[in-house]
Design a protein around this motif. Structure first.
Motif, short mmCIF file in Angstrom:
data_model
loop_
_atom_site.label_atom_id
_atom_site.label_comp_id
_atom_site.label_asym_id
_atom_site.label_seq_id
_atom_site.Cartn_x
_atom_site.Cartn_y
_atom_site.Cartn_z
N THR A 115 1.04 -1.26 0.19
CA THR A 115 -0.02 -0.05 0.17
C THR A 115 0.55 1.11 -0.15
O THR A 115 2.23 1.30 0.26
CB THR A 115 -1.24 -0.12 1.33
N ARG A 116 0.33 2.30 -0.77
CA ARG A 116 1.46 3.46 -0.40
C ARG A 116 0.81 4.80 1.05
O ARG A 116 -0.41 4.75 1.47
CB ARG A 116 1.30 4.43 -1.65
N TYR A 133 -10.20 -3.38 -3.91
CA TYR A 133 -9.45 -3.30 -2.53
C TYR A 133 -8.02 -4.16 -2.75
O TYR A 133 -7.45 -4.13 -2.37
CB TYR A 133 -10.35 -4.87 -1.31
N GLY A 175 -1.51 -0.22 -4.01
CA GLY A 175 -1.14 0.79 -3.26
C GLY A 175 -1.74 2.08 -4.98
O GLY A 175 -1.14 2.96 -5.34
N GLY A 199 -1.61 -2.04 4.86
CA GLY A 199 -3.41 -1.66 5.05
C GLY A 199 -3.71 -2.05 6.58
O GLY A 199 -3.01 -2.63 7.10
N GLY A 232 -5.29 2.41 3.05
CA GLY A 232 -3.37 1.44 2.80
C GLY A 232 -2.23 2.32 3.68
O GLY A 232 -1.52 1.92 4.16
N ASP A 271 -6.48 4.21 -1.80
CA ASP A 271 -6.17 4.98 -0.52
C ASP A 271 -7.58 4.99 -0.12
O ASP A 271 -7.47 3.49 1.71
CB ASP A 271 -5.32 6.18 -0.21
N LEU A 287 -6.05 -1.07 -4.13
CA LEU A 287 -5.43 -0.63 -2.71
C LEU A 287 -4.43 -1.51 -1.92
O LEU A 287 -3.64 -0.91 -2.02
CB LEU A 287 -6.85 -0.96 -1.46
N ALA A 288 -4.29 -2.94 -1.73
CA ALA A 288 -3.55 -3.04 -1.77
C ALA A 288 -2.19 -3.24 -2.96
O ALA A 288 -0.76 -3.36 -2.52
CB ALA A 288 -3.64 -5.28 -1.61
N VAL A 317 -4.67 -6.92 2.21
CA VAL A 317 -4.94 -5.50 2.16
C VAL A 317 -4.02 -5.89 3.49
O VAL A 317 -2.63 -4.90 3.26
CB VAL A 317 -6.48 -5.07 3.42
#
Length: 261
Positions: A145-146, A191, A197, A224, A244, A200, A194-195, A219
């Motif tokens: 994640t970022r 999702y 990156g 995250g 994230g 968010d 999200l994982a 996640v």
């Protein structure tokens, strides 16, 4: 990759082999919610879950299964596979490649391995004890994640604002108004993004156990956090918040928590 993680990937490939040949073929669907909002189910849903159940019975006959299409089998077992063979069936019947297969493994009641697979794009997003990765063909890419510590900078998502009712809708609108950009209609694929990156925050409600179990390990393994709208572990109330960057949790919960207390 652990044995159970590798087996989850095998399940995803078996489900894809059953569902993908039916994608964009004009396959019909039944409505599981006649008289209410359409809740479609197709042969792809049923065939994919049946294929996964056969593999589980052959390889791990002492494991339990909870599936959207065929119900529960030993749900109190130490190891329980939680299956949603086609998450996003509306996208599937519309020919949109945003549907996924969700495979979660609970060990002693805790989500431990999770897969979000999109067969048409040949993507398998896997999270578990050995980390998070995206598998495409023979190649693997680590997932992370970022950083995004401010909701004003966040790219967020939900499947459809119509899933929210009453105070929930007002809470979603507050979170959306505070964010930088919102995207809709991605179902569980959000999702995975999200994982990876690219997103968010994802907030949803009305989810069943097969909708969210696979998402938690994915996640979390990518860095995250997944909670309910009170900041606790997801549960049967179906309200899920995934971020994230953990710093976003409290910011989003300012609005979300008020809608459920």
């Amino acid at each position: 990759m652990t044995e159970l993680e590798a087996f989850a990937v095998d399940l995803a490939r078996a489900a894809g082999a059953a569902s993908l040949p039916l994608f964009r073929t004009g396959v019909g669907f039944d409505d599981k919610n006649e008289g209410g909002a359409c809740d479609p189910v197709t042969r792809a849903d049923r065939d994919a879950e049946a294929a996964m159940r056969r593999l589980i019975a052959e390889r791990f006959p002492d494991h339990g299964v909870i599936g959207e299409e065929y119900g529960e089998d030993r749900p109190d077992a130490e190891h329980v596979w939680v299956l949603d063979p086609v998450d996003g069936t509306r996208a599937f019947v519309a020919g949109l490649p945003l549907w996924t297969c969700l495979i979660g493994l609970r060990v002693a009641g805790r989500p431990t391995v999770g897969v979000v697979a999109q067969p048409y794009l040949d993507e398998i997003f896997l999270g578990g004890p050995s980390g998070a990765r995206m598998i495409r063909g023979a190649g693997e890419t680590a997932l992370r994640t970022r950083d995004c510590s401010n909701l004003n900078d966040a790219v967020i998502a939900t499947t459809d604002p119509d899933i929210f009712t009453g105070a929930e809708l007002g809470a979603w609108r507050q979170v959306r108004a505070a964010s930088r950009l919102a995207r809709l209609g991605c179902d569980a694929y959000a999702y995975a993004m999200l994982a990876a990156g690219h997103l968010d925050l994802v907030a949803e409600t009305g989810l069943k156990v097969w909708d969210w179990t696979a998402l938690v390990p994915l996640v979390e393994a990518a860095g995250g956090r997944v909670t309910d709208w009170l900041g606790e572990a997801p549960n049967d109330d179906g309200r899920v918040l995934a971020v994230g960057d953990g710093a976003l949790t409290d910011q989003a919960l300012i609005a979300l928590r008020r809608s459920v207390v």
